[in-house]
Design an enzyme around this catalytic site. Sequence first.
Site, PDB file in Angstrom:
ATOM      1  N   ASP A 142      70.270 -80.074   7.882  1.00  0.00           N
ATOM      2  CA  ASP A 142      69.592 -78.611   8.319  1.00  0.00           C
ATOM      3  C   ASP A 142      70.130 -78.485   9.869  1.00  0.00           C
ATOM      4  OD1 ASP A 142      68.364 -79.194   5.995  1.00  0.00           O
ATOM      5  OD2 ASP A 142      66.627 -79.466   6.745  1.00  0.00           O
ATOM      6  N   ASP A 162      73.591 -84.984  10.361  1.00  0.00           N
ATOM      7  CA  ASP A 162      72.434 -84.414   9.678  1.00  0.00           C
ATOM      8  C   ASP A 162      72.974 -83.225   9.004  1.00  0.00           C
ATOM      9  OD1 ASP A 162      69.470 -83.722  10.059  1.00  0.00           O
ATOM     10  OD2 ASP A 162      70.302 -82.146  11.368  1.00  0.00           O
TER      11      ASP A 162
END
Length: 273
Positions: free
Chosen positions: A14, A12
């Site tokens: 962020d 991922d």
Amino acid sequence: MPAVGRSAAFFDLDKTVIAKSSALAFGRPFYRDGLISRRDVIKGAYAQLLFRVGGGSDEQTMSKTRDYLAALVKGWRAEQVRQIVRETLEELISPYIYAEAVLLIEEHRAAGRDVVLVSTSGDEMVRPIGEQLGVTDIIATRMVIGDDGCYTGDVDFYAAGPNKVVAVKELAAERDYDLATCYAYSDSVTDAGLLGLVGHPTAVNPDRGLRKIAIERAWPMLAFRHPIPLGRRLRERPAVPVTAAAIGVGVGLAIAFALYSKHRRTKAALTAA
């Protein structure tokens, strides 16, 4: 991290690879160039806050977020967006890339795994960030671009929640990945499905919802705390914070065992209470 068969590590973006929201980071230059209003900036930040605090994993919330995004960018010139991202990337993103994440990406690559960024942010934002990290495999939100080079307001693919799982499964089938030997890293409960898909899930800076799931399923948890400008990180290699180096391949099994033992003790203590 021994490589067995063909494998990949899914990250991922962020709060996992970078210490901020990539979409919100570009709000200021988008506002400066007249793409969004001050109201849009505030509304976007508020929507992002609700999404993260509330989990945002239910279908209705994700649909509303997708529709808001589509309406917001309708009529924007795609090339203008790419140019803004290129011009501001060094200022807005590079200083916030976690040194620990860079180290981990390098280690997976050294072990012979493909590295894939999986992000809800737009492809126009995620791909240049990936290029800085030497990552070319990207799963991100894709907007439809018309013949005039502008966004139509339609979403080709919204890379959120269950859609990430679908995309990763498709990529695994295409490349013959053995998901049991794959790794995944995320901070958000919205990615619990993605983490559960692979044989080696890890929660990084987990939010409350993901922390609860990680404890219940005895998933390892890592804390990334050292955002360092990528240029400085590469110049000073291997000068990395000790806590980041501790995540290195040489002691990976020891760290994983320690984390697992800690969480088993925590779970046992909670049960006894």
